[in-house]
Write a protein that holds these residues in place. Structure first.
Motif, PDB file in Angstrom:
ATOM      1  N   UNK A   1       0.864  -1.177   0.000  1.00 29.88           N
ATOM      2  CA  UNK A   1       0.000   0.000   0.000  1.00 29.88           C
ATOM      3  C   UNK A   1       0.900   1.226   0.000  1.00 29.88           C
ATOM      4  N   UNK A   2       0.722   2.102  -0.972  1.00 31.29           N
ATOM      5  CA  UNK A   2       1.607   3.253  -1.094  1.00 31.29           C
ATOM      6  C   UNK A   2       1.333   4.260   0.014  1.00 31.29           C
ATOM      7  N   UNK A   3       2.383   4.901   0.520  1.00 32.15           N
ATOM      8  CA  UNK A   3       2.204   5.895   1.583  1.00 32.15           C
ATOM      9  C   UNK A   3       1.642   7.198   1.024  1.00 32.15           C
ATOM     10  N   UNK A   4       1.355   8.120   1.928  1.00 28.36           N
ATOM     11  CA  UNK A   4       0.918   9.443   1.504  1.00 28.36           C
ATOM     12  C   UNK A   4      -0.565   9.511   1.209  1.00 28.36           C
ATOM     13  N   UNK A   5      -0.972  10.682   0.743  1.00 28.04           N
ATOM     14  CA  UNK A   5      -2.378  10.941   0.450  1.00 28.04           C
ATOM     15  C   UNK A   5      -2.557  11.231  -1.031  1.00 28.04           C
ATOM     16  N   UNK A   6      -3.791  11.147  -1.478  1.00 29.31           N
ATOM     17  CA  UNK A   6      -4.091  11.482  -2.862  1.00 29.31           C
ATOM     18  C   UNK A   6      -3.977  12.989  -3.079  1.00 29.31           C
ATOM     19  N   UNK A   7      -3.647  13.353  -4.303  1.00 28.14           N
ATOM     20  CA  UNK A   7      -3.715  14.758  -4.712  1.00 28.14           C
ATOM     21  C   UNK A   7      -5.147  14.994  -5.174  1.00 28.14           C
ATOM     22  N   UNK A   8      -5.872  15.781  -4.423  1.00 27.11           N
ATOM     23  CA  UNK A   8      -7.303  15.932  -4.674  1.00 27.11           C
ATOM     24  C   UNK A   8      -7.564  16.554  -6.046  1.00 27.11           C
ATOM     25  N   UNK A   9      -8.513  15.943  -6.771  1.00 29.84           N
ATOM     26  CA  UNK A   9      -8.840  16.353  -8.131  1.00 29.84           C
ATOM     27  C   UNK A   9     -10.158  17.120  -8.164  1.00 29.84           C
ATOM     28  N   UNK A  10     -10.205  18.125  -9.010  1.00 28.46           N
ATOM     29  CA  UNK A  10     -11.433  18.889  -9.181  1.00 28.46           C
ATOM     30  C   UNK A  10     -12.512  17.977  -9.767  1.00 28.46           C
ATOM     31  N   UNK A  11     -13.700  18.059  -9.220  1.00 28.74           N
ATOM     32  CA  UNK A  11     -14.807  17.272  -9.740  1.00 28.74           C
ATOM     33  C   UNK A  11     -15.010  15.936  -9.048  1.00 28.74           C
ATOM     34  N   UNK A  12     -14.072  15.561  -8.160  1.00 27.50           N
ATOM     35  CA  UNK A  12     -14.199  14.312  -7.410  1.00 27.50           C
ATOM     36  C   UNK A  12     -14.610  14.621  -5.979  1.00 27.50           C
ATOM     37  N   UNK A  13     -15.605  13.899  -5.500  1.00 26.25           N
ATOM     38  CA  UNK A  13     -16.022  14.031  -4.101  1.00 26.25           C
ATOM     39  C   UNK A  13     -15.222  13.041  -3.266  1.00 26.25           C
ATOM     40  N   UNK A  14     -14.511  13.539  -2.272  1.00 24.19           N
ATOM     41  CA  UNK A  14     -13.679  12.690  -1.418  1.00 24.19           C
ATOM     42  C   UNK A  14     -14.334  12.519  -0.050  1.00 24.19           C
ATOM     43  N   UNK A  15     -14.228  11.307   0.477  1.00 25.80           N
ATOM     44  CA  UNK A  15     -14.774  11.024   1.801  1.00 25.80           C
ATOM     45  C   UNK A  15     -14.022   9.840   2.393  1.00 25.80           C
ATOM     46  N   UNK A  16     -14.414   9.456   3.605  1.00 28.05           N
ATOM     47  CA  UNK A  16     -13.838   8.275   4.250  1.00 28.05           C
ATOM     48  C   UNK A  16     -14.702   7.030   4.062  1.00 28.05           C
ATOM     49  N   UNK A  17     -15.723   7.119   3.212  1.00 26.09           N
ATOM     50  CA  UNK A  17     -16.591   5.961   2.972  1.00 26.09           C
ATOM     51  C   UNK A  17     -15.839   4.948   2.107  1.00 26.09           C
ATOM     52  N   UNK A  18     -15.549   3.757   2.624  1.00 27.80           N
ATOM     53  CA  UNK A  18     -14.812   2.776   1.822  1.00 27.80           C
ATOM     54  C   UNK A  18     -15.693   2.161   0.735  1.00 27.80           C
ATOM     55  N   UNK A  19     -15.053   1.780  -0.351  1.00 33.85           N
ATOM     56  CA  UNK A  19     -15.716   0.992  -1.385  1.00 33.85           C
ATOM     57  C   UNK A  19     -15.110  -0.407  -1.356  1.00 33.85           C
ATOM     58  N   UNK A  20     -15.966  -1.399  -1.163  1.00 36.81           N
ATOM     59  CA  UNK A  20     -15.544  -2.793  -1.002  1.00 36.81           C
ATOM     60  C   UNK A  20     -15.731  -3.523  -2.328  1.00 36.81           C
TER      61      UNK A  20
END
Length: 264
Positions: free
Chosen positions: A6-25
């Motif tokens: 699993x790569x370290x760090x965080x994503x570079x947030x992109x315009x038009x994408x909604x980010x949250x802590x809701x996991x997708x399984x």
């Protein structure tokens, strides 16, 4: 099975994408593996849409081996579920999915999205109807990809691709699993949004080489009075083959729109 990176760090947030802590399984199908969804999850992370944060391996006895953790960085975390015994029937697989969901609930995860392929879609729907009510996260969005909802043989390759043709009123015939789902639909989680995906090789078979579009889209008639929303996607030609469909750009774009697109 080896520990996955699993790569370290965080994503570079992109315009038009909604980010949250809701996991997708992500749930693979019969004889599935990390290659079922691995390439897709790698691309989603590379494109800074969703981050691979956890892999859960379900052993044959239902015990879980967990790699990684959900970091709560609003990175649209993804969880890949792998079944060590990859040739179980959909009833057993649905119980394994329930084990995973109980574990996530104990980790204080209260909401998820669920993406499934092939028999995994049938197993996931059975889980939603039978085991998703108590001490499990609420499933907000459900994606079924090339899932045989109206097949006689849920997990077996046959020379001829089984299909009850669909009409405006529904399928011409109903298999036992379809009849069961039809009777159990009142137990579907409330406010569930659904994306149903099928593949068509355009070779005259009306199928992805394994599952008929009539079987995959038979879900339409089960959900029309029960889901909060229902939409379909047909992936065609080589990209729509049963094994290629999870790797297609068309599917990836549809998932991004359905799961993570920022709404006005």
């Amino acid at each position: 099975m080896k520990i996955r990176y699993f790569s370290p760090g965080m994503l570079v947030k992109q315009k038009g994408i909604h980010y949250s802590n809701v996991p997708t399984v992500f749930i693979h199908g019969y004889e599935g593996s990390s290659f079922s969804f691995g390439p897709l999850l790698h691309r989603l992370e590379k494109e800074n849409v969703a981050k691979r944060e956890m892999t859960i391996i379900v052993q044959a006895d239902g015990t879980l081996t967990v790699e990684g953790k959900i970091n709560k960085n609003n990175d649209n975390p993804t969880i890949m579920v792998l079944f060590a015994k990859d040739v179980a029937d959909e009833t057993t697989q649905s119980k394994w999915i329930a084990h995973v969901m109980h574990y996530l609930y104990r980790q204080k995860i209260t909401r998820i999205n669920l993406v499934s392929h092939s028999m995994g879609g049938v197993s996931a729907l059975r889980y939603l109807l039978e085991d998703s009510r108590e001490k499990t996260p609420t499933t907000e969005r459900f994606v079924a990809i090339a899932a045989p909802f109206n097949d006689l043989e849920i997990a077996e390759e046959t020379k001829e691709i089984f299909a009850y043709e669909m009409t405006k009123e529904g399928p011409k015939g109903e298999t036992p699993i379809y009849q069961y789902f039809d009777k159990a639909m009142n137990r579907l989680p409330k406010n569930l949004q659904v994306l149903d995906v099928a593949g068509d090789l355009k070779d005259g078979s009306n199928s992805d080489g394994s599952v008929s579009i009539h079987s995959a889209f038979a879900l339409r008639y089960l959900l029309q009075e029960h889901a909060a929303s229902y939409q379909e996607l047909l992936v065609t030609e080589k990209s729509g083959s049963h094994s290629n469909i999870t790797k297609s750009a068309e599917l990836e774009n549809a998932l991004i729109r359905f799961l993570w697109k920022k709404t006005a």
